[in-house]
Design a protein around this motif. Sequence first.
Motif, PDB file in Angstrom:
ATOM      1  N   ALA A   1     -18.700 -24.376 -38.154  1.00 59.29           N
ATOM      2  CA  ALA A   1     -19.480 -24.294 -36.915  1.00 59.29           C
ATOM      3  C   ALA A   1     -20.913 -23.852 -37.157  1.00 59.29           C
ATOM      4  CB  ALA A   1     -18.801 -23.326 -35.951  1.00 59.29           C
ATOM      5  N   ALA A   2     -21.396 -23.952 -38.385  1.00 59.03           N
ATOM      6  CA  ALA A   2     -22.713 -23.417 -38.707  1.00 59.03           C
ATOM      7  C   ALA A   2     -23.849 -24.109 -37.954  1.00 59.03           C
ATOM      8  CB  ALA A   2     -22.949 -23.521 -40.226  1.00 59.03           C
ATOM      9  N   LEU A   3     -23.659 -25.381 -37.608  1.00 54.76           N
ATOM     10  CA  LEU A   3     -24.734 -26.140 -36.956  1.00 54.76           C
ATOM     11  C   LEU A   3     -24.468 -26.437 -35.484  1.00 54.76           C
ATOM     12  CD1 LEU A   3     -25.561 -28.672 -39.821  1.00 54.76           C
ATOM     13  CD2 LEU A   3     -26.694 -26.522 -39.289  1.00 54.76           C
ATOM     14  N   TRP A   4     -23.404 -25.887 -34.935  1.00 57.57           N
ATOM     15  CA  TRP A   4     -23.092 -26.155 -33.533  1.00 57.57           C
ATOM     16  C   TRP A   4     -24.203 -25.644 -32.596  1.00 57.57           C
ATOM     17  CZ3 TRP A   4     -17.178 -24.865 -32.785  1.00 57.57           C
ATOM     18  CH2 TRP A   4     -16.428 -25.788 -33.535  1.00 57.57           C
ATOM     19  N   HIS A   5     -24.848 -24.581 -33.024  1.00 56.93           N
ATOM     20  CA  HIS A   5     -25.853 -23.972 -32.145  1.00 56.93           C
ATOM     21  C   HIS A   5     -27.006 -24.931 -31.850  1.00 56.93           C
ATOM     22  CE1 HIS A   5     -27.529 -23.325 -36.180  1.00 56.93           C
ATOM     23  NE2 HIS A   5     -28.711 -23.316 -35.577  1.00 56.93           N
ATOM     24  N   ARG A   6     -27.225 -25.929 -32.720  1.00 59.31           N
ATOM     25  CA  ARG A   6     -28.374 -26.807 -32.521  1.00 59.31           C
ATOM     26  C   ARG A   6     -28.228 -27.671 -31.262  1.00 59.31           C
ATOM     27  NH1 ARG A   6     -30.052 -28.829 -38.661  1.00 59.31           N
ATOM     28  NH2 ARG A   6     -30.604 -26.732 -39.428  1.00 59.31           N
ATOM     29  N   ALA A   7     -27.003 -28.070 -30.949  1.00 55.27           N
ATOM     30  CA  ALA A   7     -26.797 -28.850 -29.722  1.00 55.27           C
ATOM     31  C   ALA A   7     -27.157 -28.022 -28.490  1.00 55.27           C
ATOM     32  CB  ALA A   7     -25.351 -29.332 -29.651  1.00 55.27           C
ATOM     33  N   ALA A   8     -26.708 -26.741 -28.469  1.00 55.35           N
ATOM     34  CA  ALA A   8     -27.045 -25.866 -27.335  1.00 55.35           C
ATOM     35  C   ALA A   8     -28.535 -25.565 -27.301  1.00 55.35           C
ATOM     36  CB  ALA A   8     -26.243 -24.568 -27.433  1.00 55.35           C
ATOM     37  N   LEU A   9     -29.163 -25.428 -28.489  1.00 57.25           N
ATOM     38  CA  LEU A   9     -30.590 -25.149 -28.530  1.00 57.25           C
ATOM     39  C   LEU A   9     -31.403 -26.316 -27.963  1.00 57.25           C
ATOM     40  CD1 LEU A   9     -32.923 -23.333 -29.402  1.00 57.25           C
ATOM     41  CD2 LEU A   9     -32.817 -24.420 -31.655  1.00 57.25           C
ATOM     42  N   LEU A  10     -31.072 -27.540 -28.344  1.00 56.94           N
ATOM     43  CA  LEU A  10     -31.794 -28.692 -27.823  1.00 56.94           C
ATOM     44  C   LEU A  10     -31.585 -28.854 -26.322  1.00 56.94           C
ATOM     45  CD1 LEU A  10     -32.212 -29.333 -30.838  1.00 56.94           C
ATOM     46  CD2 LEU A  10     -31.906 -31.740 -30.264  1.00 56.94           C
ATOM     47  N   HIS A  11     -30.358 -28.576 -25.858  1.00 55.89           N
ATOM     48  CA  HIS A  11     -30.107 -28.643 -24.418  1.00 55.89           C
ATOM     49  C   HIS A  11     -30.974 -27.647 -23.659  1.00 55.89           C
ATOM     50  CE1 HIS A  11     -28.081 -27.710 -20.616  1.00 55.89           C
ATOM     51  NE2 HIS A  11     -27.683 -28.966 -20.634  1.00 55.89           N
ATOM     52  N   LEU A  12     -31.086 -26.429 -24.183  1.00 55.04           N
ATOM     53  CA  LEU A  12     -31.892 -25.403 -23.525  1.00 55.04           C
ATOM     54  C   LEU A  12     -33.373 -25.791 -23.511  1.00 55.04           C
ATOM     55  CD1 LEU A  12     -32.268 -22.593 -22.289  1.00 55.04           C
ATOM     56  CD2 LEU A  12     -32.306 -21.666 -24.611  1.00 55.04           C
ATOM     57  N   LEU A  13     -33.875 -26.284 -24.630  1.00 54.96           N
ATOM     58  CA  LEU A  13     -35.295 -26.597 -24.714  1.00 54.96           C
ATOM     59  C   LEU A  13     -35.673 -27.810 -23.879  1.00 54.96           C
ATOM     60  CD1 LEU A  13     -35.918 -25.994 -28.521  1.00 54.96           C
ATOM     61  CD2 LEU A  13     -36.590 -24.522 -26.623  1.00 54.96           C
ATOM     62  N   LEU A  14     -34.790 -28.812 -23.822  1.00 54.55           N
ATOM     63  CA  LEU A  14     -35.123 -30.043 -23.107  1.00 54.55           C
ATOM     64  C   LEU A  14     -34.851 -29.952 -21.612  1.00 54.55           C
ATOM     65  CD1 LEU A  14     -33.872 -32.697 -25.669  1.00 54.55           C
ATOM     66  CD2 LEU A  14     -36.222 -32.022 -25.181  1.00 54.55           C
ATOM     67  N   SER A  15     -33.876 -29.149 -21.201  1.00 53.22           N
ATOM     68  CA  SER A  15     -33.592 -29.019 -19.767  1.00 53.22           C
ATOM     69  C   SER A  15     -34.569 -28.073 -19.088  1.00 53.22           C
ATOM     70  CB  SER A  15     -32.160 -28.540 -19.545  1.00 53.22           C
ATOM     71  OG  SER A  15     -31.980 -27.249 -20.107  1.00 53.22           O
ATOM     72  N   GLY A  16     -35.202 -27.186 -19.857  1.00 50.54           N
ATOM     73  CA  GLY A  16     -36.197 -26.280 -19.279  1.00 50.54           C
ATOM     74  C   GLY A  16     -35.639 -25.347 -18.238  1.00 50.54           C
ATOM     75  N   GLY A  17     -34.402 -24.936 -18.375  1.00 51.04           N
ATOM     76  CA  GLY A  17     -33.797 -24.032 -17.414  1.00 51.04           C
ATOM     77  C   GLY A  17     -33.087 -24.725 -16.275  1.00 51.04           C
ATOM     78  N   ALA A  18     -33.010 -26.063 -16.312  1.00 48.76           N
ATOM     79  CA  ALA A  18     -32.270 -26.800 -15.288  1.00 48.76           C
ATOM     80  C   ALA A  18     -30.874 -27.121 -15.813  1.00 48.76           C
ATOM     81  CB  ALA A  18     -33.005 -28.087 -14.929  1.00 48.76           C
ATOM     82  N   ARG A  19     -30.049 -27.704 -14.934  1.00 49.58           N
ATOM     83  CA  ARG A  19     -28.684 -28.019 -15.348  1.00 49.58           C
ATOM     84  C   ARG A  19     -28.662 -29.129 -16.384  1.00 49.58           C
ATOM     85  NH1 ARG A  19     -24.671 -29.110 -10.540  1.00 49.58           N
ATOM     86  NH2 ARG A  19     -25.123 -26.887 -10.321  1.00 49.58           N
ATOM     87  N   TRP A  20     -29.530 -30.111 -16.236  1.00 50.16           N
ATOM     88  CA  TRP A  20     -29.503 -31.286 -17.107  1.00 50.16           C
ATOM     89  C   TRP A  20     -30.899 -31.907 -17.092  1.00 50.16           C
ATOM     90  CZ3 TRP A  20     -26.559 -32.629 -20.868  1.00 50.16           C
ATOM     91  CH2 TRP A  20     -26.478 -33.945 -21.321  1.00 50.16           C
ATOM     92  N   PRO A  21     -31.384 -32.418 -18.213  1.00 44.02           N
ATOM     93  CA  PRO A  21     -32.730 -33.029 -18.216  1.00 44.02           C
ATOM     94  C   PRO A  21     -32.810 -34.215 -17.258  1.00 44.02           C
ATOM     95  CG  PRO A  21     -31.941 -32.662 -20.461  1.00 44.02           C
ATOM     96  CD  PRO A  21     -30.786 -32.409 -19.563  1.00 44.02           C
TER      97      PRO A  21
END
Length: 440
Positions: free
Chosen positions: A47-67
């Motif tokens: 699971a070492a790289l799982w965090h990257r999916a959550a990180l990209l979701h956070l950065l691209l959604s900008g605090g919204a539910r979905w981009p």
Amino acid sequence: MDQDRVALLLAGAWLLVALATRRRPRLAVPAAALALAWLAAAIWPVAALWHRAALLHLLLSGGARWPRSWAARALIVVASVVAVVPAAAAVPWAWLGLAAALPLAAAAERRHRSVTRSRLPAWRAAAWLAALAIGAPALLRLLQLPREWSLAVLLGYAMAQALIAGLILLAARAEPHWATDLAVEVGDAQPRLERALRSSVADGAQDDEAREARATARRLRARLDDRAAALAAVVAATERSAARLAAADARERQALRAELEVVAVERLARAVESLPVALDGDAGASLARGRELLLDAIRELDALGRGLQPHPLDDGLVSALRRLADTAPIPVALTLPDEDALPPVRDEVALAVYYVAAEAIANAVKHARATTLRMRLCVDDGVDLRIDDDGVGGASDAPAGGLAGMRERASAVGGTLALDSASGAGTSIVMTVPGALERS
């Protein structure tokens, strides 16, 4: 062992971000997912790289539910697949492609979503830093650097993750929504604010930003309404105070004039009448001289009394204006109501109208070089006085001039004074006093 410690530290950092943004679930939930992903990486190396999916979701959604942009959505899906599937996660070119696409997808998302200027630099910097943190290790793997570099790469990646967490916190603590900036900049611009809010949720996205924007708009509207009501109350109180002062001034002037007539003028007049009409010699000359001095004193006191309260007002406002026109040095065409049918006008208003008319005639003769003048008085519930001359025009409100004095007199009794004086077209002065009649 070093990797596990770094993973636990980063899990704690993202957990702090989730707690700090707990009032904004659209930020807190991805941050908590990042904390869980790093905790899983410390326990399970797969699971070492799982965090990257959550990180990209956070950065691209900008605090919204979905981009909102399809490019950002597609990038999150691809990143999730690459992070979860071990065979894909082991391909450096996949991560290089994702790192290169991240800033482009973030820019596309910003075009679909309005972001307040106070938050934009933090989000942009976080996206570029994440792209660097994802792409640099993949590039180093392609360059086949020695294993001794692995610890330095890990520490650099951890520092980048910590900086991204700090930037997310900075963006979360900025202004809550772009609508706040709009409302503050344009002041009382409720229609624009409402249109902007409707457009921000036109696609049905009832997210936290939209709710915060509506709440901000309601608070701003209530604050503006409260300030407008307070200002209106102050203006009304000031107008009432000015009217009371004008009424008190008129009463005091009238009382002082009456006192001068009774105490001074009448006594002097009786003293003049008691003097002998004629005497012979030096005594007769001295007596005649004293008589003239007494008569001069009577005339001066009478003039002083007229200054305190115009004597023609004793017979009413219409008679006063008619006598004023009769004594004017230029012809004055009058349009006045019938004296008998005239409703009773308050004393302070009649006094102000008389002084404005007298000043207007004086200005027309002295400054405008007028040859004729028209004066019209209308009395209904209020008083309207209009004076037109055929002079040179071009009159202006000097701070201590006659027009400023007329405006102050009108304002003191709750009225207004309008001036129209184009150069070469004469001058028109309109004094309007609403509610000028005496109340029974």
